[in-house]
Design a protein around this motif. Structure first.
Motif, short mmCIF file in Angstrom:
data_model
loop_
_atom_site.label_atom_id
_atom_site.label_comp_id
_atom_site.label_asym_id
_atom_site.label_seq_id
_atom_site.Cartn_x
_atom_site.Cartn_y
_atom_site.Cartn_z
N GLU A 242 10.85 1.43 -7.13
CA GLU A 242 10.81 2.87 -6.87
C GLU A 242 9.78 3.57 -7.74
OE1 GLU A 242 13.72 6.70 -7.44
OE2 GLU A 242 14.49 4.99 -6.29
N ARG A 246 6.68 5.62 -6.36
CA ARG A 246 6.59 7.05 -6.71
C ARG A 246 5.22 7.40 -7.26
NH1 ARG A 246 10.97 8.22 -10.90
NH2 ARG A 246 9.40 7.75 -12.48
N ARG A 254 7.33 13.79 -2.06
CA ARG A 254 8.35 13.52 -3.07
C ARG A 254 8.95 12.13 -2.90
NH1 ARG A 254 10.29 18.17 -5.57
NH2 ARG A 254 9.50 20.13 -4.70
N LEU A 255 9.52 11.63 -3.99
CA LEU A 255 10.36 10.43 -3.93
C LEU A 255 11.79 10.88 -4.18
CD1 LEU A 255 11.97 7.86 -4.96
CD2 LEU A 255 9.92 7.28 -3.67
N THR A 257 15.25 9.60 -4.78
CA THR A 257 15.88 8.33 -5.09
C THR A 257 17.14 8.14 -4.25
OG1 THR A 257 16.72 6.87 -6.81
CG2 THR A 257 17.27 9.20 -7.04
N SER A 278 12.05 11.19 -10.11
CA SER A 278 12.44 11.24 -8.70
C SER A 278 13.36 12.42 -8.48
CB SER A 278 13.18 9.95 -8.30
OG SER A 278 12.35 8.81 -8.43
#
Length: 394
Positions: A242, A246, A254-255, A257, A278
């Motif tokens: 992740e 990211r 955006r990331l 989560t 995140s």
């Protein structure tokens, strides 16, 4: 035995467990700003409804929607009609469509942030024809659901599709379907990559079982359509993956989560310039929302250490609820909802209340108490004693 104690099974013996007081949680006095955070909410069946596996979902609408208002009251957005709501595990498309419409109306009454899943679960993957014709059928199914979400006034989350996983033969098939839908989008959407630990039918999504190659296809799609993507939700339970993704996302994407194991450090962040944290779209937030909201309020104040401490205190609960087989995590979330008085009975559509063992749910109870997430100790203890008695413990 006092009202706030329970005889819990521990290592083959029954031991007295005294429920502690809830944590110092508070509702925000102003909108949370440092992170965008969605809690993926579950649904509640009618107490006398048919919850047999395969039966049409029969929901208690008042209770289901009241839970969403509870989440909004803590300053969180609601991610609805997601896997947490049992998409593909008891919640059929007719009930999902009504859920989206009703949630949209409720969100409008309080100005609540709402995003809803659009997928293809009105299709039977086995009935989708092969080749380009099948991909067109899948795209049309997505369009139908996207329209329902848009009409409800919600943001669109493009969910992973079992039908596409079954019909696609190359990464190009994924790029074709998603590319067509993104080109048609009238405003940015959230892409959802749900790993096979959450749904084994999604094995090899994006056209490859190798995560690195699948990620390359995912990144190609994002780069091509960045202006149509608000963010991506990644649920692979791999923090390193992740963070790398990211940092590689185009500016403005955006990331969110979806890592219910490693969310504390992913949300708090690592100080990397421009891409240090995140945002969140999490099933576990539906279980820990008072603590999650309080942590985010501390982040708004720049109190990073306190925010990290709060989120860390919930990690053991999250890891237990989402333990393998991960796709039964919904059972733990509904169990906590019942313990905390948000539904009259511990029931789930599709009979999924039987998805976890008594021992597993005893540990959910103990870990939730340790994290200060049993909001009414006497009620939680009473319900836990009832649950144990019904299951022959004690």
């Amino acid at each position: 035995m006092t009202d706030a104690t329970v005889l819990l099974p521990v290592d083959g013996d029954l031991r007295t467990h005294r429920v502690g007081e809830p944590g110092p949680w508070r509702k925000p006095q102003r909108p949370i700003e440092s992170r965008i955070a969605y809690a993926a909410a579950h649904v509640v069946p009618r107490p006398l409804g048919d919850t047999s596996p395969g039966a049409p979902a029969d929901l208690d609408w008042d209770t289901t929607l009241a839970y969403r208002h509870e989440l909004w009251s803590y300053g969180l957005g609601v991610a609805d009609a997601m896997d947490t709501a049992q998409r593909g595990m008891g919640l059929d498309w007719p009930a999902t469509r009504e859920l989206i419409c009703r949630s949209g109306r409720e969100a409008a009454t309080v100005g609540g942030l709402l995003a809803c899943g659009a997928g293809t679960d009105q299709l039977d993957p086995a009935d989708v024809p092969a080749g380009a014709r099948g991909l067109a059928v899948i795209a049309d199914a997505y369009r139908e659901q996207i329209e329902v979400v848009r009409e409800a006034g919600a943001n669109v989350i493009l969910m992973a599709s079992r039908a596409l996983a079954n019909a696609a033969t190359t990464p190009a098939d994924y790029l074709s379907v998603y590319g067509t839908l993104l080109a048609e989008a009238d405003r940015p959407v959230i892409l959802h990559w749900l790993g096979e630990m959450f749904d084994p039918a999604l094995r090899g999504y994006w056209g490859d079982r190798d995560i690195a190659r699948a990620t390359a296809t995912f990144q190609e799609l994002i780069a091509t359509h960045a202006d149509k993507i608000d963010g991506v939700k990644v649920s692979l339970l791999d923090a390193d993956h992740e963070v790398a993704l990211r940092r590689a996302l185009p500016t403005g994407v955006r990331l969110y989560t979806g890592d219910d194991f490693n969310y504390p450090e992913l949300i708090v962040g690592d100080g990397f310039p421009g891409r240090d944290h995140s945002d969140a779209l999490l099933g576990i937030f539906a279980a820990i929302y008072p603590a999650a909201s309080t942590a985010l309020q501390h982040l708004d104040l720049g109190e990073t250490d306190r925010a990290s401490e709060i989120l860390e205190s919930t990690r053991a609960l999250g890891r237990h609820i989402f333990a393998a087989p991960t796709y039964y995590y919904k059972t733990g979330i509904a169990f906590l909802s019942w313990l905390n008085g948000h539904q009259a009975g511990f029931t789930m559509v599709g009979g999924l209340a039987a998805g976890r063992s008594v021992a597993h749910l005893c540990e959910v109870f103990a870990l939730a108490d340790r994290a200060g997430l049993l909001t009414d100790p006497h009620l939680a203890a009473h319900r836990m004693r009832t649950f144990l008695a019904v299951n022959g413990v004690g």
